[in-house]
Design an enzyme around this catalytic site. Structure first.
Site, PDB file in Angstrom:
ATOM      1  N   HIS A 229      69.936  50.370  41.883  1.00 35.36           N
ATOM      2  CA  HIS A 229      70.236  49.406  40.821  1.00 35.36           C
ATOM      3  C   HIS A 229      69.248  49.582  39.675  1.00 35.36           C
ATOM      4  O   HIS A 229      68.199  50.192  39.844  1.00 35.36           O
ATOM      5  CB  HIS A 229      70.147  47.960  41.343  1.00 35.36           C
ATOM      6  CG  HIS A 229      68.740  47.571  41.709  1.00 35.36           C
ATOM      7  ND1 HIS A 229      68.147  47.909  42.903  1.00 35.36           N
ATOM      8  CD2 HIS A 229      67.787  46.874  41.017  1.00 35.36           C
ATOM      9  CE1 HIS A 229      66.914  47.464  42.944  1.00 35.36           C
ATOM     10  NE2 HIS A 229      66.652  46.833  41.799  1.00 35.36           N
ATOM     11  N   ASP A 231      67.211  46.981  36.856  1.00 37.68           N
ATOM     12  CA  ASP A 231      66.936  45.555  36.711  1.00 37.68           C
ATOM     13  C   ASP A 231      67.547  45.067  35.389  1.00 37.68           C
ATOM     14  O   ASP A 231      67.614  45.807  34.421  1.00 37.68           O
ATOM     15  CB  ASP A 231      65.422  45.297  36.717  1.00 37.68           C
ATOM     16  CG  ASP A 231      64.791  45.690  38.058  1.00 37.68           C
ATOM     17  OD1 ASP A 231      65.518  45.825  39.045  1.00 37.68           O
ATOM     18  OD2 ASP A 231      63.554  45.853  38.086  1.00 37.68           O
ATOM     19  N   HIS A 286      66.679  52.606  40.532  1.00 39.03           N
ATOM     20  CA  HIS A 286      65.773  52.702  41.680  1.00 39.03           C
ATOM     21  C   HIS A 286      66.391  52.105  42.936  1.00 39.03           C
ATOM     22  O   HIS A 286      67.376  51.370  42.863  1.00 39.03           O
ATOM     23  CB  HIS A 286      64.412  52.061  41.362  1.00 39.03           C
ATOM     24  CG  HIS A 286      64.491  50.651  40.872  1.00 39.03           C
ATOM     25  ND1 HIS A 286      64.905  50.310  39.593  1.00 39.03           N
ATOM     26  CD2 HIS A 286      64.219  49.474  41.480  1.00 39.03           C
ATOM     27  CE1 HIS A 286      64.869  49.002  39.451  1.00 39.03           C
ATOM     28  NE2 HIS A 286      64.463  48.464  40.589  1.00 39.03           N
ATOM     29  N   ARG A 296      57.698  46.262  55.104  1.00 37.18           N
ATOM     30  CA  ARG A 296      57.329  46.468  53.706  1.00 37.18           C
ATOM     31  C   ARG A 296      57.577  45.176  52.933  1.00 37.18           C
ATOM     32  O   ARG A 296      58.574  44.484  53.170  1.00 37.18           O
ATOM     33  CB  ARG A 296      58.171  47.596  53.131  1.00 37.18           C
ATOM     34  CG  ARG A 296      57.870  47.906  51.705  1.00 37.18           C
ATOM     35  CD  ARG A 296      58.564  49.201  51.270  1.00 37.18           C
ATOM     36  NE  ARG A 296      58.047  49.584  49.984  1.00 37.18           N
ATOM     37  CZ  ARG A 296      58.453  49.049  48.843  1.00 37.18           C
ATOM     38  NH1 ARG A 296      59.408  48.146  48.841  1.00 37.18           N
ATOM     39  NH2 ARG A 296      57.902  49.404  47.705  1.00 37.18           N
TER      40      ARG A 296
HETATM   41  C1  LIG Z   1      65.999  37.292  37.261  1.00 38.41           C
HETATM   42  C2  LIG Z   1      66.864  37.944  37.988  1.00 38.41           C
HETATM   43  C3  LIG Z   1      66.874  39.441  38.180  1.00 38.41           C
HETATM   44  C4  LIG Z   1      67.764  39.610  39.377  1.00 38.41           C
HETATM   45  C5  LIG Z   1      68.775  38.556  39.129  1.00 38.41           C
HETATM   46  C6  LIG Z   1      67.919  37.330  38.807  1.00 38.41           C
HETATM   47  C7  LIG Z   1      67.335  36.816  40.118  1.00 38.41           C
HETATM   48  C8  LIG Z   1      67.198  37.914  41.192  1.00 38.41           C
HETATM   49  C9  LIG Z   1      66.924  39.322  40.653  1.00 38.41           C
HETATM   50  C10 LIG Z   1      67.254  40.459  41.620  1.00 38.41           C
HETATM   51  C11 LIG Z   1      66.114  40.879  42.555  1.00 38.41           C
HETATM   52  C12 LIG Z   1      66.552  42.058  43.464  1.00 38.41           C
HETATM   53  C13 LIG Z   1      67.281  43.139  42.690  1.00 38.41           C
HETATM   54  C14 LIG Z   1      68.332  42.517  41.740  1.00 38.41           C
HETATM   55  C15 LIG Z   1      69.173  43.612  41.112  1.00 38.41           C
HETATM   56  C16 LIG Z   1      69.118  41.453  42.516  1.00 38.41           C
HETATM   57  O1  LIG Z   1      70.095  41.636  43.179  1.00 38.41           O
HETATM   58  O2  LIG Z   1      68.463  40.240  42.371  1.00 38.41           O
HETATM   59  C17 LIG Z   1      67.615  41.638  40.739  1.00 38.41           C
HETATM   60  C18 LIG Z   1      68.422  40.972  39.615  1.00 38.41           C
HETATM   61  C19 LIG Z   1      68.610  41.794  38.359  1.00 38.41           C
HETATM   62  O3  LIG Z   1      67.693  42.438  37.860  1.00 38.41           O
HETATM   63  O4  LIG Z   1      69.740  41.781  37.883  1.00 38.41           O
HETATM   64  O1  LIG Z   2      60.743  46.535  46.791  1.00 32.39           O
HETATM   65  C1  LIG Z   2      60.596  47.262  45.832  1.00 32.39           C
HETATM   66  O2  LIG Z   2      59.688  48.098  45.756  1.00 32.39           O
HETATM   67  C2  LIG Z   2      61.548  47.192  44.657  1.00 32.39           C
HETATM   68  C3  LIG Z   2      62.165  45.838  44.483  1.00 32.39           C
HETATM   69  C4  LIG Z   2      63.148  45.808  43.366  1.00 32.39           C
HETATM   70  O3  LIG Z   2      63.633  46.812  42.910  1.00 32.39           O
HETATM   71  C5  LIG Z   2      63.541  44.502  42.787  1.00 32.39           C
HETATM   72  O4  LIG Z   2      63.097  43.444  43.282  1.00 32.39           O
HETATM   73  O5  LIG Z   2      64.298  44.524  41.800  1.00 32.39           O
HETATM   74 FE   LIG Z   3      64.654  46.406  41.016  1.00 33.95          FE
END
Ligand SMILES: C=C1C[C@]23C[C@H]1CC[C@H]2[C@@]12CCC[C@@](C)(C(=O)O1)[C@H]2[C@@H]3C(=O)O
Ligand SMILES: O=C(O)CCC(=O)C(=O)O
Ligand SMILES: [Fe+2]
Length: 353
Positions: A229, A231, A286, A296
């Site tokens: 994904h 961010d 990533h 982890r």
């Molecule tokens: C502030 C954010 C950023 C979110 C959405 C919202 C809350 C949770 C975050 C994450 C965290 C894990 C990867 C991700 C891809 C996910 O699934 O939830 C992130 C997402 C994004 O970057 O879109």
């Molecule tokens: O766990 C990690 O190192 C990456 C986590 C991540 O990509 C995320 O929280 O968006």
């Molecule tokens: Fe991420």
């Protein structure tokens, strides 16, 4: 702040099975629901190569801004040392995070994210886009963590203090980095642009923390910690514990590991900055792979403009904008439906808009 981001996700409620994580503490074999194809192993880690290691940048270096800009162009990600975050602040958040994830499942479920919510305990929000589940649990919050009170009605203070201190420090660092990056891009020198980027350093921004936990996995080669994904943020600052697993996709090379270095944070650009850079920066795709014997943990801080902010590409030297301008909220909505396709959806050369 928290309500504004939740507002953006409200229109895209998830099914409970995409929110409730597996109770990993009771699992000894990899269930089919979590078994990804073997190919995830063969395209795995590339062998170590000096020229293929993610830059490590010293924030105290007088040329840090140029180095950061170049790393964003080539990789979309860099490692940062001398970042100024006190070790004790990071250690405390690690201790509290480990405490949280080691609780019995029923306790964690008290803070389960609601179907249309952005914060709380659960699977990653991107879960519905993939045919299999991830070997992962997460806990998201913004500002003071009200959800922690649901888990520990009396003893939430230590957890909340640790998370608040962490957010405070992360915000300061994110502002510093954002100023440097915007300067590098020359946004400060564009007409009216410093006006537009007033959100950096103001209270009118989005700052969110994501605590990630990847338990030991009986068959790590067939499992996925966090699926590929990018961010959504402007930028993300990540602290990882000393277990390998994070990888960045590099065109022509494949998945490149970013293994933890003591006292070093990982910074990656998110979609919003990618759009603002008019695709001059690299988009940091990533993922996280898991481990048989080591747990982890990671703690990500997502930093970005408020949801009514209009994201528009910085165009210099009569370059053509590669993306349509749109609000953060609209982008989140598009991504909630398209995930990886969101960027091409808003591309000026696609026929989607
Ligand atoms: C502030 C954010 C950023 C979110 C959405 C919202 C809350 C949770 C975050 C994450 C965290 C894990 C990867 C991700 C891809 C996910 O699934 O939830 C992130 C997402 C994004 O970057 O879109
Ligand atoms: O766990 C990690 O190192 C990456 C986590 C991540 O990509 C995320 O929280 O968006
Ligand atoms: Fe991420």
């Amino acid at each position: 702040m928290a309500t504004t981001l939740s507002e953006a996700y409200r229109n895209h409620p998830l099914h409970l099975h995409h929110i409730i994580p597996l109770d990993f503490s009771s699992i000894r074999t990899l269930p089919e629901s979590h078994a990804w194809s073997e190919s995830n192993d063969s395209d795995n880690i590339i062998s170590y190569n000096e020229s293929l290691s993610i830059p490590i940048i010293d924030l105290m270096d007088p040329y840090a801004m140029e180095q950061i800009g170049l790393a964003c162009e080539e990789w979309g990600v860099f490692q940062l040392k001398n970042h100024g975050i006190p070790l004790s602040v990071i250690e405390e958040v690690e201790v509290e995070s480990k405490k949280l994830f080691s609780l019995p499942a029923e306790q964690k479920l008290k803070a389960l994210r609601s179907p249309g919510g952005a914060t709380g305990y659960g699977r990653a929000r991107i879960s519905p886009f993939f045919p299999k589940y991830m070997w992962h649990e997460g806990f998201t919050f913004m500002g003071s963590s009200g959800d922690a009170k649901k888990i520990w009605p009396k003893d939430y203070e230590k957890f909340c203090d640790a998370m608040e201190n962490y957010q405070k420090q992360m915000k300061i660092l994110a502002e510093k980095l954002s100023h440097m990056i915007l300067n590098f891009l020359g946004i400060k020198n564009c007409s009216s642009s410093s006006e537009e980027n007033k959100w950096v350093g103001s209270t009118n921004h989005i700052g969110a923390i994501q605590l990630n936990f990847y338990p030991c996995c009986p068959e790590p080669n067939r499992a996925m910690g966090l699926a590929p994904h990018t961010d959504t943020s402007f930028l993300t600052i990540l602290h990882q514990t000393l277990t390998n697993g994070l990888q960045i996709f590099k065109d022509g090379s494949g998945w490149v590991p970013i293994n933890p270095n003591p006292n070093t944070l990982v910074v990656n650009i998110g979609d919003i900055l990618y759009i603002m850079s008019n695709a001059r920066f690299h988009c940091a795709l990533h993922r996280v792979v898991v481990n048989k014997t080591k747990q982890r943990y990671s703690m990500a801080y997502f930093y970005g403009p408020p949801i009514d902010y209009v994201i528009s590409p910085l165009v210099i030297n009569s370059h053509v904008p590669r993306f349509h301008a749109l609000t953060v909220k609209d982008y989140i909505n598009i991504k909630a439906k398209n995930l990886g396709g969101a960027l091409s959806f808003i591309s000026t050369t696609s026929k989607n808009i």
